[in-house]
Design an enzyme around this catalytic site. Structure first.
Site, PDB file in Angstrom:
ATOM      1  N   ASP A  71      -4.364 -13.999  -3.978  1.00  0.00           N
ATOM      2  CA  ASP A  71      -5.229 -14.828  -4.824  1.00  0.00           C
ATOM      3  C   ASP A  71      -6.429 -14.020  -5.334  1.00  0.00           C
ATOM      4  O   ASP A  71      -6.475 -12.807  -5.174  1.00  0.00           O
ATOM      5  CB  ASP A  71      -5.690 -16.060  -4.036  1.00  0.00           C
ATOM      6  CG  ASP A  71      -6.416 -15.677  -2.751  1.00  0.00           C
ATOM      7  OD1 ASP A  71      -6.799 -14.491  -2.588  1.00  0.00           O
ATOM      8  OD2 ASP A  71      -6.610 -16.556  -1.893  1.00  0.00           O
ATOM      9  N   GLY A  88       3.223  11.852  -7.461  1.00  0.00           N
ATOM     10  CA  GLY A  88       3.984  10.876  -8.243  1.00  0.00           C
ATOM     11  C   GLY A  88       4.864  10.004  -7.362  1.00  0.00           C
ATOM     12  O   GLY A  88       5.024  10.262  -6.169  1.00  0.00           O
ATOM     13  N   SER A 142       7.940  10.731  -1.563  1.00  0.00           N
ATOM     14  CA  SER A 142       7.532  11.818  -0.652  1.00  0.00           C
ATOM     15  C   SER A 142       6.769  11.289   0.562  1.00  0.00           C
ATOM     16  O   SER A 142       6.755  11.926   1.612  1.00  0.00           O
ATOM     17  CB  SER A 142       6.696  12.861  -1.397  1.00  0.00           C
ATOM     18  OG  SER A 142       5.602  12.266  -2.059  1.00  0.00           O
ATOM     19  N   ASN A 194      -3.211   8.038   6.041  1.00  0.00           N
ATOM     20  CA  ASN A 194      -2.002   7.264   6.318  1.00  0.00           C
ATOM     21  C   ASN A 194      -2.236   6.280   7.458  1.00  0.00           C
ATOM     22  O   ASN A 194      -1.338   5.527   7.809  1.00  0.00           O
ATOM     23  CB  ASN A 194      -0.834   8.195   6.687  1.00  0.00           C
ATOM     24  CG  ASN A 194      -0.938   8.672   8.126  1.00  0.00           C
ATOM     25  OD1 ASN A 194      -1.811   8.271   8.869  1.00  0.00           O
ATOM     26  ND2 ASN A 194      -0.027   9.521   8.521  1.00  0.00           N
ATOM     27  N   SER A 253      -7.776 -15.624   3.720  1.00  0.00           N
ATOM     28  CA  SER A 253      -6.587 -15.688   2.870  1.00  0.00           C
ATOM     29  C   SER A 253      -5.912 -14.323   2.816  1.00  0.00           C
ATOM     30  O   SER A 253      -5.521 -13.834   1.765  1.00  0.00           O
ATOM     31  CB  SER A 253      -6.917 -16.220   1.470  1.00  0.00           C
ATOM     32  OG  SER A 253      -7.564 -15.261   0.684  1.00  0.00           O
ATOM     33  N   VAL A 284       0.295  10.414  -4.807  1.00  0.00           N
ATOM     34  CA  VAL A 284       0.467  11.753  -4.242  1.00  0.00           C
ATOM     35  C   VAL A 284       1.798  12.330  -4.729  1.00  0.00           C
ATOM     36  O   VAL A 284       2.858  11.830  -4.370  1.00  0.00           O
ATOM     37  CB  VAL A 284       0.452  11.695  -2.696  1.00  0.00           C
ATOM     38  CG1 VAL A 284       0.509  13.090  -2.110  1.00  0.00           C
ATOM     39  CG2 VAL A 284      -0.795  10.964  -2.206  1.00  0.00           C
ATOM     40  N   ASP A 339      -9.725  -9.785   3.246  1.00  0.00           N
ATOM     41  CA  ASP A 339     -10.038 -10.982   2.469  1.00  0.00           C
ATOM     42  C   ASP A 339      -9.962 -12.146   3.449  1.00  0.00           C
ATOM     43  O   ASP A 339      -9.000 -12.912   3.456  1.00  0.00           O
ATOM     44  CB  ASP A 339      -9.002 -11.104   1.341  1.00  0.00           C
ATOM     45  CG  ASP A 339      -9.239 -12.283   0.417  1.00  0.00           C
ATOM     46  OD1 ASP A 339     -10.172 -13.068   0.668  1.00  0.00           O
ATOM     47  OD2 ASP A 339      -8.471 -12.412  -0.550  1.00  0.00           O
ATOM     48  N   HIS A 386       0.340   4.612  -2.246  1.00  0.00           N
ATOM     49  CA  HIS A 386       0.134   5.958  -1.683  1.00  0.00           C
ATOM     50  C   HIS A 386       1.220   6.921  -2.157  1.00  0.00           C
ATOM     51  O   HIS A 386       0.962   8.095  -2.399  1.00  0.00           O
ATOM     52  CB  HIS A 386       0.108   5.907  -0.153  1.00  0.00           C
ATOM     53  CG  HIS A 386      -1.240   5.535   0.380  1.00  0.00           C
ATOM     54  ND1 HIS A 386      -1.700   5.932   1.610  1.00  0.00           N
ATOM     55  CD2 HIS A 386      -2.239   4.801  -0.161  1.00  0.00           C
ATOM     56  CE1 HIS A 386      -2.926   5.458   1.805  1.00  0.00           C
ATOM     57  NE2 HIS A 386      -3.268   4.762   0.753  1.00  0.00           N
ATOM     58  N   ASP A 387       2.444   6.412  -2.291  1.00  0.00           N
ATOM     59  CA  ASP A 387       3.519   7.278  -2.786  1.00  0.00           C
ATOM     60  C   ASP A 387       3.176   7.757  -4.195  1.00  0.00           C
ATOM     61  O   ASP A 387       3.233   8.948  -4.490  1.00  0.00           O
ATOM     62  CB  ASP A 387       4.856   6.511  -2.783  1.00  0.00           C
ATOM     63  CG  ASP A 387       6.021   7.413  -3.165  1.00  0.00           C
ATOM     64  OD1 ASP A 387       5.980   8.617  -2.805  1.00  0.00           O
ATOM     65  OD2 ASP A 387       6.968   6.941  -3.807  1.00  0.00           O
ATOM     66  N   HIS A 431      -6.204  -5.598  -2.581  1.00  0.00           N
ATOM     67  CA  HIS A 431      -6.941  -5.830  -1.333  1.00  0.00           C
ATOM     68  C   HIS A 431      -7.111  -7.311  -1.021  1.00  0.00           C
ATOM     69  O   HIS A 431      -7.812  -7.667  -0.086  1.00  0.00           O
ATOM     70  CB  HIS A 431      -8.290  -5.101  -1.380  1.00  0.00           C
ATOM     71  CG  HIS A 431      -8.148  -3.612  -1.294  1.00  0.00           C
ATOM     72  ND1 HIS A 431      -9.194  -2.748  -1.474  1.00  0.00           N
ATOM     73  CD2 HIS A 431      -7.067  -2.827  -1.048  1.00  0.00           C
ATOM     74  CE1 HIS A 431      -8.767  -1.488  -1.342  1.00  0.00           C
ATOM     75  NE2 HIS A 431      -7.479  -1.518  -1.089  1.00  0.00           N
ATOM     76  N   THR A 432      -6.490  -8.169  -1.802  1.00  0.00           N
ATOM     77  CA  THR A 432      -6.465  -9.595  -1.482  1.00  0.00           C
ATOM     78  C   THR A 432      -5.550  -9.873  -0.291  1.00  0.00           C
ATOM     79  O   THR A 432      -5.594 -10.956   0.288  1.00  0.00           O
ATOM     80  CB  THR A 432      -6.007 -10.442  -2.695  1.00  0.00           C
ATOM     81  OG1 THR A 432      -5.968 -11.812  -2.326  1.00  0.00           O
ATOM     82  CG2 THR A 432      -4.609 -10.049  -3.154  1.00  0.00           C
ATOM     83  N   ARG A 441       0.821  -1.207   0.000  1.00  0.00           N
ATOM     84  CA  ARG A 441       0.000   0.000   0.000  1.00  0.00           C
ATOM     85  C   ARG A 441       0.859   1.263   0.000  1.00  0.00           C
ATOM     86  O   ARG A 441       0.469   2.299  -0.538  1.00  0.00           O
ATOM     87  CB  ARG A 441      -0.898  -0.040   1.240  1.00  0.00           C
ATOM     88  CG  ARG A 441      -1.888   1.088   1.328  1.00  0.00           C
ATOM     89  CD  ARG A 441      -2.932   0.807   2.399  1.00  0.00           C
ATOM     90  NE  ARG A 441      -3.880   1.892   2.487  1.00  0.00           N
ATOM     91  CZ  ARG A 441      -4.091   2.591   3.597  1.00  0.00           C
ATOM     92  NH1 ARG A 441      -3.418   2.314   4.705  1.00  0.00           N
ATOM     93  NH2 ARG A 441      -4.979   3.558   3.613  1.00  0.00           N
TER      94      ARG A 441
END
Ligand code: HEM
Ligand SMILES: *[C@@H]1O[C@H](CO)[C@@H](O)[C@H](O)[C@H]1NC(C)=O
Ligand SMILES: *[C@@H]1O[C@H](CO)[C@@H](O)[C@H](O)[C@H]1NC(C)=O
Ligand SMILES: *[C@@H]1O[C@H](CO)[C@@H](O)[C@H](O)[C@H]1NC(C)=O
Ligand SMILES: *[C@@H]1O[C@H](CO)[C@@H](O)[C@H](O)[C@H]1NC(C)=O
Ligand SMILES: *[C@@H]1O[C@H](CO)[C@@H](O)[C@H](O)[C@H]1NC(C)=O
Ligand SMILES: CC(=O)N[C@H]1CO[C@H](CO)[C@@H](O)[C@@H]1O
Length: 325
Positions: A252, A74, A78, A95, A247, A72, A244, A68-69, A193-194, A64
């Site tokens: 997956d 590019g 940062s 954050n 798992s 925001v 998830d 997020h980098d 988000h798996t 993640r």
């Protein structure tokens, strides 16, 4: 006349130079460090093997972090800059669950020992994200490198650019399109988000107060709502739930199957059923057992990794990822 023309012309040229093609990523390539630091990726992989052996639960936060980098300012590292006056990206509410900054420092220290001042923090984030995918059983993909680090980090940028979990499809696609990503990339990258967990507060509106009338989200499965309510009491700010379930550390396609069962955790997950492109992608993966998901994820991650990058002589190579040189 000719002055005016020259001015106008100059302006046009400038505009073309200054408006970056967001997802083009000029100057990036696979193996950028082959000459200046031939073992760069092995050094990162080595540290990450140890880290994931100790704590595979850091795979979610570290995947993640690269997302997020990139969203925001590019992919410029940062997100890693410490706050001088409590106004950095790190201080922004989205954050909330970002963890693993110490891991990035550990990787950076190992790199600085062998190749001082060569490997950027933004590239470290991209490689670490790939290693997180692989550590949880996802497919390997080559990471492009050659990014340089920015020096500015603003809370307001994070607030304005990170999409909230309450986003509907229209909001999601406009955010992605603005960065050069399309509906396929949205369906694929949401597949991140798996793995990982979420705070109750990221979806409690769907359980307790969806339209401000103490109601639940009618697009979520009733049994799932009951189950989530038993984990997340009203106004709970601290409990973590698996996105998830069952798992959470396996890369997956179960996340996609949850969505089709109306068990997507966020409005933004469930929204993927409300558009033909994203819905077809999900159904196709479920039909073919995720035959292309692993490959597609790498392709979209590489595309995401090109957003607004600094290359060539722009930016800096930070010595410590948490502060400017
Ligand atoms: C499409 C828009 C997206 C939204 C609205 C969104 C939103 C969120 C939210 C609210 C959380 C939970 C944070 C918390 O409460 O602790 C989360 C977790 C996570 N997100 Fe996303 N996300 C999006 C896209 C992505 C993308 C593109 C990736 C990576 C490719 C990603 C990877 C993750 C991971 C791995 C976690 C788990 C983090 C952990 O275990 O701590 N997300 N996301
Ligand atoms: C403090 O915050 C402002 C934004 O309010 C920012 O522009 C400035 O660069 C920050 N100062 C330092 C030293 O980081
Ligand atoms: C999104 O872009 C990829 C190439 O990066 C392409 O293969 C795919 O078909 C595009 N999807 C849509 C819906 O345009
Ligand atoms: C539900 O939302 C409404 C409108 O935003 C708000 O006034 C109310 O206080 C909320 N109720 C609870 C129990 O949080
Ligand atoms: C919503 O729930 C809160 C707390 O449980 C209660 O105080 C409030 O009166 C309720 N509002 C409505 C509109 O039912
Ligand atoms: C998706 O569509 C359903 C049915 O029309 C609707 O109830 C739901 O609010 C929509 N969800 C989002 C996130 O747009
Ligand atoms: C890791 C980190 O910097 N977390 C910060 C996120 O933002 C909150 C405020 O919204 C800070 O309290 C955290 O320290």
């Amino acid at each position: 006349m000719s002055m005016t023309f020259a001015k106008v012309f100059c302006f046009l040229v400038l505009v073309q130079v200054l408006v970056p093609n967001l997802a083009e990523g000029q100057g990036l390539k696979v193996g950028f460090y082959a000459k200046p630091c031939p073992n760069a990726e092995e050094i990162v992989n080595g540290v990450m093997k140890t880290v994931f052996k100790e704590a595979l639960s850091l795979s979610g936060p570290l995947l993640r972090m690269h997302f997020h980098d990139c969203f925001v300012r590019g992919c410029d590292g940062s997100i890693l800059l410490n706050s001088v006056n409590k106004t950095a990206e790190k201080d922004s509410p989205p954050n909330l669950s970002l963890r693993g900054f110490g891991v990035i420092d550990r990787v950076k220290a190992a790199l600085e020992k062998q190749c001082p001042g060569v490997v950027s923090c933004s590239d470290i984030l991209a490689i670490v994200a790939r290693d997180a995918v692989v550590a949880t059983g996802g497919q390997f993909y080559n990471v492009e490198t050659g990014r340089r680090d920015g020096s500015v980090s603003l809370l307001t940028d994070a607030l304005n650019n990170l999409l909230p979990p309450t986003s509907d499809f229209a909001t999601l696609i406009s955010g992605f399109t603005a960065l050069g990503l399309n509906a396929t990339d949205l369906a694929v990258l949401s597949g991140g988000h798996t793995i990982g967990t979420s705070h109750c507060s990221s979806f409690s509106d769907r359980l307790y107060n969806f339209t401000g009338k103490n109601d639940t989200d009618p697009s979520m499965d009733k049994n799932y709502i009951a189950r989530l309510k038993s984990r997340c009491k009203i106004n709970d700010q601290t409990t973590l739930v698996e996105m998830d379930p069952g798992s959470v550390r396996t890369f997956d396609i179960k996340y996609y199957s949850l969505i089709t069962k109306r068990r997507g955790l966020f409005t933004s997950d469930q929204a993927l059923l409300n558009n033909t492109v994203t819905k077809s992608y999900i159904n196709a993966q479920l039909k073919n057992g995720g035959a292309t998901f692993g490959h597609d994820f790498g392709v979209s991650m590489v595309k995401m990794g090109r957003i607004g990058v600094l290359t060539g002589s722009s930016g800096q190579i930070r010595k410590f990822c948490y502060k400017n040189n």
